[in-house]
Write an enzyme that holds these catalytic residues in place. Structure first.
Site, PDB file in Angstrom:
ATOM      1  N   LEU A   1       0.846  -1.196   0.000  1.00 23.02           N
ATOM      2  CA  LEU A   1       0.000   0.000   0.000  1.00 23.02           C
ATOM      3  C   LEU A   1       0.880   1.244   0.000  1.00 23.02           C
ATOM      4  O   LEU A   1       2.044   1.192   0.403  1.00 23.02           O
ATOM      5  CB  LEU A   1      -0.900   0.001   1.236  1.00 23.02           C
ATOM      6  CG  LEU A   1      -1.923  -1.139   1.261  1.00 23.02           C
ATOM      7  CD1 LEU A   1      -2.643  -1.166   2.606  1.00 23.02           C
ATOM      8  CD2 LEU A   1      -2.918  -1.010   0.117  1.00 23.02           C
ATOM      9  N   SER A   2       0.295   2.384  -0.397  1.00 20.94           N
ATOM     10  CA  SER A   2       1.092   3.609  -0.411  1.00 20.94           C
ATOM     11  C   SER A   2       1.611   3.906   0.992  1.00 20.94           C
ATOM     12  O   SER A   2       2.719   4.400   1.138  1.00 20.94           O
ATOM     13  CB  SER A   2       0.295   4.779  -0.989  1.00 20.94           C
ATOM     14  OG  SER A   2      -0.850   5.030  -0.204  1.00 20.94           O
ATOM     15  N   GLU A   3       0.833   3.582   2.043  1.00 23.64           N
ATOM     16  CA  GLU A   3       1.313   3.733   3.416  1.00 23.64           C
ATOM     17  C   GLU A   3       0.794   2.632   4.337  1.00 23.64           C
ATOM     18  O   GLU A   3      -0.355   2.194   4.200  1.00 23.64           O
ATOM     19  CB  GLU A   3       0.911   5.098   4.032  1.00 23.64           C
ATOM     20  CG  GLU A   3       1.785   6.255   3.599  1.00 23.64           C
ATOM     21  CD  GLU A   3       1.183   7.026   2.425  1.00 23.64           C
ATOM     22  OE1 GLU A   3       0.073   6.650   1.967  1.00 23.64           O
ATOM     23  OE2 GLU A   3       1.813   7.989   1.964  1.00 23.64           O
ATOM     24  N   THR A   4       1.650   2.235   5.261  1.00 28.47           N
ATOM     25  CA  THR A   4       1.300   1.336   6.364  1.00 28.47           C
ATOM     26  C   THR A   4       1.712   2.052   7.647  1.00 28.47           C
ATOM     27  O   THR A   4       2.801   2.628   7.700  1.00 28.47           O
ATOM     28  CB  THR A   4       2.065   0.006   6.236  1.00 28.47           C
ATOM     29  OG1 THR A   4       1.667  -0.634   5.019  1.00 28.47           O
ATOM     30  CG2 THR A   4       1.799  -0.926   7.412  1.00 28.47           C
TER      31      THR A   4
ATOM     32  N   HIS B   1      -3.725  11.043   4.387  1.00 33.81           N
ATOM     33  CA  HIS B   1      -4.753  10.000   4.510  1.00 33.81           C
ATOM     34  C   HIS B   1      -4.367   8.941   5.538  1.00 33.81           C
ATOM     35  O   HIS B   1      -5.247   8.440   6.254  1.00 33.81           O
ATOM     36  CB  HIS B   1      -5.162   9.424   3.133  1.00 33.81           C
ATOM     37  CG  HIS B   1      -4.478   8.169   2.724  1.00 33.81           C
ATOM     38  ND1 HIS B   1      -3.327   8.139   1.972  1.00 33.81           N
ATOM     39  CD2 HIS B   1      -4.779   6.872   2.987  1.00 33.81           C
ATOM     40  CE1 HIS B   1      -2.969   6.881   1.775  1.00 33.81           C
ATOM     41  NE2 HIS B   1      -3.824   6.100   2.370  1.00 33.81           N
TER      42      HIS B   1
END
Lengths: 291, 291
Positions: free
Chosen positions: A49-52, A81
């Site tokens: 994912l773009s961020e964790t 986000h």
């Protein structure tokens, strides 16, 4: 060893129509395993994912939690986000899902304040620096975007560095087909994160898109730091004289349906603050095994 | 409405060191919601994994389940690591985790046979077509890869179309730094999926890498169809006269530690069959909400 896990869809109330973030709950200090920095990065690489993010107990008890944010390749001091999604997960993990409250999030940039109201969370921006950019550079970006800006594009440094473009309408924004390889090259040379493109729809509602091919995100589905940059740009353009709410829709071209609820608050002392938020929805819920 | 969900790490026994696949259990026919094709695609777009799969009841009761496999952009008739991971998830969902058995998986290419033994699953290839390619094309690929092949590269059509290169050693394979933009362009022109690069390590053990920048996967961490292509290429090269086991390691350069257990089985009737498998480990376990 396993930890509570949620994958939260952010800036939407419909599953799969927002921007996802994986949130791992490491708040339980009685857990007899501590994850190393290398493990945190490995997990974020693996989710893709773009961020964790990882929720830890706050270092200062005046705050609610300490958040670490990872992309598949590195740690970030802040991201929009993921902050909204992690706050949602924190509220659920601590059984405070229905409460209106304020939350103080420790993270790389310091303490970020969030307001939770009617299930929506919004964060207050720590930094919004407006810079002008050279005509040459604007000409290059404009050609790669294939659009006609209706005012002078500016650079917004909100942590990420977004070049903000305003075009004549939400439709022109929605219809744009940037040349991604050209755009990536110009961003690389200038050390910019990408482009925020916005167009007016009606009242205080705008369509927005975020292009960041240089960081392998050709089009970000729904972008918190992009929305922050965009409303700061609009304050500069429109010189609002009082507190103003701005609604942003994003993601239609990549099969999403994101909605960002933004506020420019004019305080009695003459200061202004910038706030970005929206709905968030836990879509995947369970545990993650780390050994 | 929610469904049982697992995110399985494939071709490894260590969390985060293999290739992940999200598996959603839609076997319960009493569920009063049916997911549309559009919803299946939306879910796979949202997970952002190379593949997301959905387990359905088999259409022919002689088989064990019907699997649908989606990338973030389209449905696939078959894929290697998603098959191994989905079989693992099926065994767990049906509480057969410890059993050695054979499994028949219905999917787009027909019925794929899997063997489960000692917790490892392997699938039998349905198609392995070896084709020669032109010297011009080889010269272009070789330049973009920056390696020296020790035998003539060939095209392996196993569903995906991989061009297979053998270099002098596992180290030469590990150290290669392909020019991804050149490689993407050559693959695009020739309608190839990408390049499989392999080098001998010791005994029947090889290091392997898979490059597919044209489908937005610059380096696939651990690749089932790539391993299948590679062992079929080795049979052509080495003309094994009896059943041969081949071990493949992959993923070190992208922070993974994948291990593929492959077999070329020589049957009494003179036919050969090709099998690829390995460990798989459920890392995330829970439910996914679809409404």
């Amino acid at each position: 060893m396993s930890f509570p896990f949620k994958q939260v869809d952010v800036f939407t109330n419909k599953p799969f129509k927002g921007n996802p973030v994986a949130v791992i709950n490491c708040m339980d200090t009685t857990a007899n395993t501590v994850l190393s920095d290398r493990q945190l990065q490995d997990i974020a690489t693996w989710t893709n994912l773009s961020e964790t993010t990882f929720l830890f107990p706050p270092r200062d008890p005046a705050n609610d939690y300490y958040l670490r944010i990872f992309t598949p390749t590195s740690e970030l001091p802040f991201a929009g986000h993921p902050t909204v999604g992690s706050c949602k997960a924190f509220m659920e993990f601590t059984n405070r899902d229905q409460a209106d409250c304020t939350i103080k999030q420790e993270c790389g940039v310091g303490v970020v304040q969030l307001t939770v109201k009617d299930g929506k969370s919004s964060f207050k921006a720590e930094q919004t620096i407006v810079e002008s950019i050279e005509q040459d550079m604007i000409a290059q970006y404009t050609e790669s975007l294939g659009v006609t800006p209706i005012s002078t594009p500016k650079l917004l440094n909100v942590g990420p560095k977004w070049v903000v473009y305003l075009v004549s309408s939400g439709k022109e924004c929605y219809d744009a087909n940037p040349d991604m390889s050209k755009l990536a090259e110009i961003c690389r040379v200038n050390n910019h994160t990408g482009i925020i493109l916005g167009g007016w729809k009606q009242d205080n509602e705008y369509e927005m898109r975020a292009f960041a091919p240089v960081i392998n995100v050709p089009e970000d589905p729904v972008c918190g730091s992009g929305a922050l940059s965009f409303i700061r740009f609009l304050q500069e353009e429109n010189q609002y004289q009082e507190t103003t709410e701005i609604a942003i829709t994003q993601g239609g071209r990549v099969n999403r349906d994101g909605r960002l609820h933004c506020q420019i608050i004019h305080h009695p002392d003459g200061e202004k603050s910038y706030h970005v938020g929206g709905d968030a929805l836990t879509v995947v819920e369970g545990t993650i095994r780390t050994q």
